[in-house]
Design an enzyme around this catalytic site. Structure first.
Site, PDB file in Angstrom:
ATOM      1  N   GLU A 106      -2.121   8.444 -10.839  1.00  0.00           N
ATOM      2  CA  GLU A 106      -2.079   7.683  -9.583  1.00  0.00           C
ATOM      3  C   GLU A 106      -0.919   6.680  -9.568  1.00  0.00           C
ATOM      4  O   GLU A 106      -1.008   5.588  -9.001  1.00  0.00           O
ATOM      5  CB  GLU A 106      -3.396   6.937  -9.292  1.00  0.00           C
ATOM      6  CG  GLU A 106      -4.683   7.601  -9.661  1.00  0.00           C
ATOM      7  CD  GLU A 106      -4.818   9.078  -9.303  1.00  0.00           C
ATOM      8  OE1 GLU A 106      -3.831   9.701  -8.891  1.00  0.00           O
ATOM      9  OE2 GLU A 106      -5.917   9.614  -9.467  1.00  0.00           O
ATOM     10  N   GLY A 107       0.178   7.074 -10.199  1.00  0.00           N
ATOM     11  CA  GLY A 107       1.371   6.237 -10.228  1.00  0.00           C
ATOM     12  C   GLY A 107       1.564   5.601 -11.583  1.00  0.00           C
ATOM     13  O   GLY A 107       0.749   4.778 -12.013  1.00  0.00           O
ATOM     14  N   THR A 153       0.371  16.843  -7.049  1.00  0.00           N
ATOM     15  CA  THR A 153       1.386  16.974  -8.100  1.00  0.00           C
ATOM     16  C   THR A 153       1.791  18.432  -8.322  1.00  0.00           C
ATOM     17  O   THR A 153       0.974  19.336  -8.215  1.00  0.00           O
ATOM     18  CB  THR A 153       0.857  16.388  -9.417  1.00  0.00           C
ATOM     19  OG1 THR A 153       0.459  15.023  -9.192  1.00  0.00           O
ATOM     20  CG2 THR A 153       1.922  16.416 -10.501  1.00  0.00           C
TER      21      THR A 153
END
Length: 389
Positions: A362-363, A124
């Site tokens: 994680e999404g 990220t």
């Protein structure tokens, strides 16, 4: 259709539960107050080995225990009941390392699965989150080496790690995402900031700068351009793990609320005898049953060799449902506990803070819905609404 757990499954589950209750739960408040000592973490890691919950996602050849995906879920569910992210003390090598070269496996994979060193993941960035194509970190080949430059956010557990798996774009080309194994103490690796977050996670989430960090080609993990595929595999695995953690958190919160509702007397009777409380407990129990059924089904399908493309699709479904479920269930548990549920000494209060991030990392839930919607469009509704032949 056999839905029972085997004797081996039950034994693994029991070991994980004993480990969590004896070696994680007692240290939650100290962790929340940032008073957890290194010697305590060392002892927890020793007990993880003793209880055989370390490296639970790796084969025996890779230094793990060879557990099936269902057995891995059973472990994650039990350790997921611990607050403050203490489950992360249970060490395991990052998934992509199993695809490394012989030297990388011997240097990183096997030692990390034995607790000798640790890796963290850096993908990220300020302008790259849900869409990794916006990653600005670059890797340029110069004189046989790689020069990495960029900035990463939310590098979880960086303070406890010896190496960082960095997701970079070779020559700045989004079509060439590539992973590199970088020593945390390498020249040019700097900690820019240690932001503080809502939950009291046992480790930190660094913001890091990679200022012309030079690494040999043997630190490249996988082929040039293979980085996103390896990261995607990691995401798939961690999404199922998060779903299991969320299930554990919901179960623990409900157990605490259920016990309190039985013992707390108001207006001459236990508050569980009031329909308002009874209905909340009923809804919580059904949510847990649905979440467990979905999670165990997917884990069993993966154990039986389900197509990796279907694993990716269903991992998004289970992560979406279980993370949203945990938020609803823990919220109800806190409401049942009233003011006591709002006290930091209560595990439900800590779980309330903990599970909020599960709809993000994680999404995000929105990304999971995009994946699910795309799979329906591509493969049809049956991928979720149908049942295996």
């Amino acid at each position: 259709m056999d839905l029972s757990l085997s004797k081996e499954d039950l034994a693994i589950q029991a070991r994980a539960r004993a480990f969590a209750e004896k070696h994680l739960f007692p240290h939650e408040i100290a962790c929340d107050e940032r008073k957890l000592k290194e010697k305590t973490l060392v002892e927890i890691r020793k007990q993880a080995i003793k209880h055989k919950v370390n490296a639970y996602n790796h084969t025996k050849a890779d230094g793990g225990h060879g557990y099936t995906p269902l057995q891995q879920v059973l472990i994650c569910e039990e350790i997921g009941k611990a607050t403050c992210g203490l489950w992360t003390v249970v060490f395991k090598a990052s998934t992509p390392l199993k695809h490394g070269t012989k030297w990388q496996r011997e240097k990183f994979l096997l030692p990390f699965n034995a607790g000798k060193g640790r890796s963290c993941y850096a993908i990220t960035e300020k302008d790259a989150g849900s869409d990794p194509s916006y990653v600005k970190t670059t890797a340029v080949r110069k004189k046989g080496k790689w020069v990495i430059s960029g900035e990463k956010w939310f590098v979880t557990s960086a303070d406890a790690s010896s190496v960082i798996i960095v997701h970079a774009h070779v020559d700045g080309d989004p079509k060439k995402p590539t992973l590199f194994i970088v020593d945390k103490d390498a020249a040019g690796v700097k900690v820019k900031r240690i932001p503080q977050f809502m939950h009291s996670y046992v480790y930190e989430h660094y913001e890091m700068v990679f200022d012309k960090v030079t690494v040999d080609d043997n630190r490249r993990l996988g082929e040039v351009g293979q980085g996103f595929d390896l990261t995607k595999e990691w995401f798939t695995e961690t999404r199922i793990e998060i779903a299991a953690h969320c299930l554990g958190a919901a179960i623990r919160a409900t157990e605490v609320a259920n016990q309190y509702a039985s013992e707390r007397v108001q207006f001459g009777k236990p508050i569980r005898d009031f329909q308002a409380i009874e209905f909340m407990l009923a809804d919580m129990a059904v949510e847990i049953m649905a979440a467990k059924s979905l999670l165990y089904r997917v884990a069993a399908e993966v154990s039986e060799g389900m197509d990796p493309k279907l694993v990716h699709a269903r991992a998004s479904a289970v992560k979406l449902y279980n993370s949203e479920m945990a938020g609803r269930v823990v919220d109800k548990a806190l409401q049942i506990l009233g003011g006591r549920g709002y006290m930091r000494e209560n595990p439900v209060e800590r779980l309330y803070r903990d599970v909020r991030v599960d709809r993000i990392w994680e999404g995000t839930s929105e990304i999971q819905r995009m994946v699910i919607g795309g799979q329906i469009k591509k493969r049809g509704l049956g991928i979720y609404a149908g049942w295996g032949a």
